[in-house]
Scaffold this motif. Structure first.
Motif, mmCIF file in Angstrom:
data_model
loop_
_atom_site.group_PDB
_atom_site.id
_atom_site.type_symbol
_atom_site.label_atom_id
_atom_site.label_comp_id
_atom_site.label_asym_id
_atom_site.label_seq_id
_atom_site.Cartn_x
_atom_site.Cartn_y
_atom_site.Cartn_z
ATOM 1 N N SER A 188 8.150 19.805 -8.595
ATOM 2 C CA SER A 188 9.052 19.054 -7.726
ATOM 3 C C SER A 188 8.390 17.735 -7.396
ATOM 4 O O SER A 188 7.165 17.642 -7.328
ATOM 5 C CB SER A 188 9.373 19.841 -6.454
ATOM 6 N N TRP A 189 9.174 16.712 -7.229
ATOM 7 C CA TRP A 189 8.642 15.396 -6.898
ATOM 8 C C TRP A 189 9.059 15.040 -5.481
ATOM 9 O O TRP A 189 10.135 15.406 -5.021
ATOM 10 C CB TRP A 189 9.148 14.313 -7.836
ATOM 11 N N SER A 190 8.219 14.276 -4.805
ATOM 12 C CA SER A 190 8.575 13.831 -3.454
ATOM 13 C C SER A 190 9.633 12.737 -3.549
ATOM 14 O O SER A 190 9.880 12.190 -4.618
ATOM 15 C CB SER A 190 7.337 13.306 -2.723
ATOM 16 N N ASP A 191 10.227 12.416 -2.403
ATOM 17 C CA ASP A 191 11.255 11.389 -2.372
ATOM 18 C C ASP A 191 10.712 10.029 -2.795
ATOM 19 O O ASP A 191 11.410 9.239 -3.401
ATOM 20 C CB ASP A 191 11.863 11.281 -0.972
ATOM 21 N N THR A 192 9.479 9.765 -2.453
ATOM 22 C CA THR A 192 8.873 8.499 -2.828
ATOM 23 C C THR A 192 7.417 8.715 -3.215
ATOM 24 O O THR A 192 6.718 9.529 -2.614
ATOM 25 C CB THR A 192 8.965 7.459 -1.696
ATOM 26 N N ASP A 193 6.974 8.012 -4.209
ATOM 27 C CA ASP A 193 5.586 8.120 -4.649
ATOM 28 C C ASP A 193 4.616 7.559 -3.614
ATOM 29 O O ASP A 193 3.418 7.830 -3.680
ATOM 30 C CB ASP A 193 5.398 7.365 -5.965
ATOM 31 N N PHE A 194 5.109 6.780 -2.678
ATOM 32 C CA PHE A 194 4.250 6.144 -1.689
ATOM 33 C C PHE A 194 3.959 7.032 -0.475
ATOM 34 O O PHE A 194 3.128 6.685 0.355
ATOM 35 C CB PHE A 194 4.861 4.815 -1.229
ATOM 36 N N THR A 195 4.613 8.172 -0.360
ATOM 37 C CA THR A 195 4.421 9.063 0.792
ATOM 38 C C THR A 195 2.957 9.424 1.034
ATOM 39 O O THR A 195 2.499 9.349 2.173
ATOM 40 C CB THR A 195 5.287 10.328 0.641
ATOM 41 N N PRO A 196 2.174 9.770 0.014
ATOM 42 C CA PRO A 196 0.772 10.119 0.281
ATOM 43 C C PRO A 196 -0.060 8.946 0.818
ATOM 44 O O PRO A 196 -1.137 9.151 1.360
ATOM 45 C CB PRO A 196 0.239 10.554 -1.089
ATOM 46 N N TYR A 197 0.444 7.729 0.672
ATOM 47 C CA TYR A 197 -0.293 6.530 1.090
ATOM 48 C C TYR A 197 0.292 5.904 2.354
ATOM 49 O O TYR A 197 -0.122 4.818 2.746
ATOM 50 C CB TYR A 197 -0.300 5.503 -0.046
ATOM 51 N N GLN A 198 1.235 6.580 2.982
ATOM 52 C CA GLN A 198 1.922 6.005 4.135
ATOM 53 C C GLN A 198 0.973 5.694 5.291
ATOM 54 O O GLN A 198 1.137 4.694 5.978
ATOM 55 C CB GLN A 198 3.060 6.908 4.605
ATOM 56 N N LYS A 199 -0.034 6.526 5.507
ATOM 57 C CA LYS A 199 -0.996 6.257 6.589
ATOM 58 C C LYS A 199 -1.737 4.952 6.343
ATOM 59 O O LYS A 199 -1.935 4.161 7.267
ATOM 60 C CB LYS A 199 -1.994 7.401 6.736
ATOM 61 N N GLU A 200 -2.163 4.720 5.101
ATOM 62 C CA GLU A 200 -2.855 3.479 4.769
ATOM 63 C C GLU A 200 -1.930 2.273 4.928
ATOM 64 O O GLU A 200 -2.339 1.234 5.434
ATOM 65 C CB GLU A 200 -3.405 3.518 3.341
ATOM 66 N N ILE A 201 -0.692 2.430 4.496
ATOM 67 C CA ILE A 201 0.291 1.348 4.615
ATOM 68 C C ILE A 201 0.546 1.032 6.080
ATOM 69 O O ILE A 201 0.536 -0.128 6.491
ATOM 70 C CB ILE A 201 1.601 1.728 3.873
ATOM 71 N N ASP A 202 0.742 2.069 6.889
ATOM 72 C CA ASP A 202 0.985 1.867 8.320
ATOM 73 C C ASP A 202 -0.226 1.240 9.009
ATOM 74 O O ASP A 202 -0.074 0.364 9.866
ATOM 75 C CB ASP A 202 1.345 3.186 8.999
ATOM 76 N N ALA A 203 -1.428 1.665 8.631
ATOM 77 C CA ALA A 203 -2.649 1.114 9.234
ATOM 78 C C ALA A 203 -2.787 -0.367 8.890
ATOM 79 O O ALA A 203 -3.147 -1.182 9.748
ATOM 80 C CB ALA A 203 -3.874 1.885 8.762
ATOM 81 N N TYR A 204 -2.488 -0.727 7.653
ATOM 82 C CA TYR A 204 -2.565 -2.134 7.253
ATOM 83 C C TYR A 204 -1.555 -2.966 8.043
ATOM 84 O O TYR A 204 -1.886 -4.029 8.561
ATOM 85 C CB TYR A 204 -2.311 -2.291 5.753
ATOM 86 N N LYS A 205 -0.331 -2.470 8.141
ATOM 87 C CA LYS A 205 0.704 -3.205 8.871
ATOM 88 C C LYS A 205 0.345 -3.350 10.343
ATOM 89 O O LYS A 205 0.549 -4.413 10.930
ATOM 90 C CB LYS A 205 2.057 -2.505 8.698
ATOM 91 N N ALA A 206 -0.208 -2.315 10.936
ATOM 92 C CA ALA A 206 -0.602 -2.375 12.347
ATOM 93 C C ALA A 206 -1.711 -3.399 12.551
ATOM 94 O O ALA A 206 -1.708 -4.141 13.542
ATOM 95 C CB ALA A 206 -1.052 -1.003 12.827
ATOM 96 N N ALA A 207 -2.636 -3.461 11.626
ATOM 97 C CA ALA A 207 -3.744 -4.423 11.737
ATOM 98 C C ALA A 207 -3.249 -5.865 11.608
ATOM 99 O O ALA A 207 -3.858 -6.771 12.166
ATOM 100 C CB ALA A 207 -4.786 -4.130 10.667
ATOM 101 N N GLN A 208 -2.152 -6.047 10.894
ATOM 102 C CA GLN A 208 -1.610 -7.396 10.713
ATOM 103 C C GLN A 208 -0.788 -7.870 11.900
ATOM 104 O O GLN A 208 -0.471 -9.049 12.007
ATOM 105 C CB GLN A 208 -0.746 -7.451 9.443
#
Length: 106
Positions: A75-95
């Motif tokens: 089965s595949w997740s809805d988005t390939d980026f889900t496992p990296y969401q914490k990193e994405i959110d952390a980067y956005k918060a830092a900006q």
């Protein structure tokens, strides 16, 4: 990045380069949208590499949500980026640090 992806996939030669470049381009564009940037920061470029490998390995079964045959399940997740969401959110918060400036009264 292309050479790293080819190494991870065990590919030699250049016959799949165009396909891999397309995957890299699409993945990069999507990550830029998620980050809200014009250029993917170097510290997050590993996300593109890892997702490109995942997408390459899924060629022919894109969008599969669930599949089971004789005890093997995929089965595949809805988005390939889900496992990296914490990193994405952390980067956005830092900006989003508030801008500081000077106020001058005359």
């Amino acid at each position: 990045m292309l050479e790293d992806i080819k190494t991870l996939l065990g590919l030699e030669g250049s016959e799949r380069d165009a396909l891999l470049q397309t995957i890299i381009s699409i993945t990069t564009s999507r990550l830029k949208v998620l980050l809200g940037v014009q250029t993917v920061p170097e510290e997050l470029s590993y996300i593109i590499t890892e997702i490109a490998v995942i997408r390459y390995n899924r060629i022919g079964s894109e969008g599969l949500s669930s599949h089971s045959v004789e005890g093997e399940s995929q089965s595949w997740s809805d988005t390939d980026f889900t496992p990296y969401q914490k990193e994405i959110d952390a980067y956005k918060a830092a900006q989003q640090t508030p801008a500081r400036g000077r106020v001058r009264f005359l």
